[in-house]
Design an enzyme around this catalytic site. Structure first.
Site, PDB file in Angstrom:
ATOM      1  N   TYR A  77      -5.154 -60.893  29.011  1.00  0.00           N
ATOM      2  CA  TYR A  77      -6.379 -61.018  29.804  1.00  0.00           C
ATOM      3  C   TYR A  77      -6.887 -59.642  30.194  1.00  0.00           C
ATOM      4  O   TYR A  77      -6.142 -58.660  30.234  1.00  0.00           O
ATOM      5  CB  TYR A  77      -6.163 -61.895  31.043  1.00  0.00           C
ATOM      6  N   CYS A  78      -8.185 -59.586  30.493  1.00  0.00           N
ATOM      7  CA  CYS A  78      -8.831 -58.364  30.976  1.00  0.00           C
ATOM      8  C   CYS A  78     -10.041 -58.792  31.799  1.00  0.00           C
ATOM      9  O   CYS A  78     -10.180 -59.974  32.155  1.00  0.00           O
ATOM     10  CB  CYS A  78      -9.224 -57.442  29.821  1.00  0.00           C
ATOM     11  N   THR A  79     -10.920 -57.865  32.127  1.00  0.00           N
ATOM     12  CA  THR A  79     -12.028 -58.177  33.036  1.00  0.00           C
ATOM     13  C   THR A  79     -12.988 -59.206  32.452  1.00  0.00           C
ATOM     14  O   THR A  79     -13.292 -60.218  33.078  1.00  0.00           O
ATOM     15  CB  THR A  79     -12.798 -56.900  33.396  1.00  0.00           C
ATOM     16  N   GLY A  90     -12.993 -59.933  28.745  1.00  0.00           N
ATOM     17  CA  GLY A  90     -12.535 -60.440  27.465  1.00  0.00           C
ATOM     18  C   GLY A  90     -12.563 -59.444  26.327  1.00  0.00           C
ATOM     19  O   GLY A  90     -11.892 -59.636  25.307  1.00  0.00           O
ATOM     20  N   ILE A 131     -11.268 -62.319  33.440  1.00  0.00           N
ATOM     21  CA  ILE A 131     -11.076 -62.634  34.857  1.00  0.00           C
ATOM     22  C   ILE A 131     -12.361 -63.159  35.484  1.00  0.00           C
ATOM     23  O   ILE A 131     -12.341 -64.097  36.304  1.00  0.00           O
ATOM     24  CB  ILE A 131     -10.599 -61.380  35.615  1.00  0.00           C
TER      25      ILE A 131
END
Length: 315
Positions: A174-176, A178, A203
């Site tokens: 996961y990241c901010t 995608g 997120i």
């Protein structure tokens, strides 16, 4: 609220990124959008802010281009512009990791909706992997997530040995928003990892659609807001003030430009140190005046398409 913030990316081949940059830049100027946009042979990546009607028109026009038909905008409300200027730049990659041979539009990890991610993340055969930088996951991260000691995403390929222990697990990246997961998961697949997934929309989408459950702390964002709330189910603060170590989710840049460290600094310590991260930085002769925000946007040079890579700011 009168304004929207749009976070988006799309991996898709662009044959003439320079020409596209100029056309796209003119579109943003026409719609009075501010923000940061990267154009590359591998696609488009941006975060912009603008009035609601302008942003809605922008979204319609971008998605009308067949190359971006699959692009998804993460949309948040704001009371004003969250940027002070506009940059539209051409770069080798839309997120720099130094792996131009990786093509997420050909092969990448299995996309999980926010609800699927929430239901899967606590299973015993699952590892939740944060692929963001230190200053981002120190501010907020998913409960029990594996984090990597990285100052920048381009260090991710160097962490392969650390991740080898999870080869037999389902890896949920996961990241901010995608965009980093697309490349991180594609790289892991290339390196022989088999069960690789990613949180679709990152997120931000998880907060919008799944209430942000079990995301601890705040989410770092790359605009004037700096940190945003994600979790409306079981929120918490996990980051500590760099100076006094009290819980604080208030992110600043050190007022000493030669340091410029990005870290949590509570309001009391920020006032005491005049925006610096330490007494030494407070005494530095180049220290910038502290205005209470801890952000120091660069001056604008009234960017226009003809001027190329100079910043533009609305009058």
């Amino acid at each position: 609220m009168d304004y929207l913030v749009l976070l988006y990316y799309c991996y898709t081949p662009l044959n003439n990124p320079e020409q596209f940059r100029e056309e796209h830049h003119r579109l943003c100027l026409h719609l009075n959008l501010l923000g940061r946009i990267i154009v590359a042979p591998e696609g488009l990546n941006g975060t912009v802010s603008g009035r609601r009607a302008d942003c809605e028109q922008y979204m319609r026009l971008v998605k009308a281009d067949a190359r971006f038909a699959s692009l998804e905008f993460k949309v948040e409300e704001a009371s004003a512009h969250t940027f002070q200027k506009l940059h539209v730049r051409v770069k080798p990659e839309i997120v720099h990791v130094g792996l131009p041979g990786i093509k997420p539009y050909e092969r990448t990890g299995i996309h999980l909706s926010p609800q699927e991610f929430r239901d899967l993340k606590d299973q015993p055969d699952v590892v939740v992997l944060d692929v963001r930088s230190d200053y981002e996951h120190s501010l907020g991260r998913f409960k029990n997530a594996v984090t990597l000691d990285m100052e920048n995403f381009r260090e991710f390929p160097d962490k392969l040995d650390e991740l080898a222990q999870y080869r037999d697990k389902k890896i949920l990246t996961y990241c901010t928003g995608g965009i980093k997961c697309e490349k991180a998961s594609a790289f892991l697949l290339e390196q022989g990892f088999e069960n690789v997934y990613q949180l679709h929309g990152g997120i931000i989408k998880y907060g919008l659609e799944a209430g942000g459950e079990d995301f601890e702390g705040k989410c770092y964002v790359f605009d004037g807001r700096v940190a945003v709330d994600v979790n409306t189910v079981n929120p918490s603060v996990i980051s500590e003030c760099h100076h006094c170590h009290a819980l604080s989710s208030r992110m600043v840049n050190c007022a000493n430009p030669h340091c410029n460290a990005h870290l949590p600094l509570c309001e009391s310590c920020a006032q005491q140190l005049a925006g610096a991260c330490s007494p030494a930085c407070q005494q530095h002769p180049a220290k910038r005046p502290y205005n209470g925000t801890g952000t120091y946007p660069k001056l604008s040079n009234h960017y226009s398409p003809e001027q190329g890579l100079i910043s533009y700011k609305r009058s």
